[in-house]
Write an enzyme that holds these catalytic residues in place. Structure first.
Site: not given
Length: 168
Positions: A9-10, A31-33, A120, A123-124
């Site tokens: 986990d960042i 996501g990460v965002d 990316s 989901i990208y």
């Protein structure tokens, strides 16, 4: 420059800066965002609003820097990766630009350690193998007097395996 690989986990990494795979609005997402905004608290979003009001968000391939709120990191570098369009929209160059712009911001702010997520590839839809190769090549070709440690933080096994192979 030391390059490391972690699976995890960042938001839990203690570095000068973590990179957020943001969207152009800078207002959080999935996501990460979403994880970074949730773990970091409202101070990050407040600063993102200030940036939005000043420059209208963040374009694909560019990056901006904010405080890290409640996170262990000092700063968050938000970058907007490209959505995969079968390679028809200069996605590889835009992704490379994300890493370069993050490294430039880290240097400009005298940051010595930076942690990157897999930009990316969620989901990208950017192919994970192509994205890993671009990330690894861009970072290893970067020459810096300031940055001493770069960590690739992979959330999933597939990305971790791809980066592990590149690091060997």
């Amino acid at each position: 420059m030391k390059i490391e690989l972690l699976k995890g986990d960042i938001t839990k990494i203690k570095v000068d800066a973590i990179v957020n795979a943001a969207n152009t609005s800078l207002l959080g997402g999935g996501g990460v965002d979403g994880a970074i905004h949730k773990a970091g608290g409202p101070k990050i979003l407040e600063e993102c609003y200030t940036i939005r009001n000043k420059q209208g968000g963040c374009k694909v391939g560019e990056a901006v820097i904010t405080n890290a709120g409640n996170l262990s990191a000092e700063k968050i570098i938000h970058t907007v990766g490209p959505r995969w369009n079968n390679g028809n929209s200069n996605e590889e160059e835009k992704l490379r630009s994300c890493y370069i712009e993050c490294l430039k911001l880290a240097e400009a702010n005298n940051l010595t350690s930076i942690a990157f997520p897999n930009i990316s590839t969620g989901i990208y839809g950017f192919p994970k193998d192509k994205a890993a190769k671009i990330a690894f090549e861009t970072v290893t070709q970067w020459k810096s007097e300031t940055i001493k440690n770069i960590i690739f933080v992979c959330f999933d096994d597939e990305n971790y395996s791809l980066y592990k192979n590149l690091l060997q």
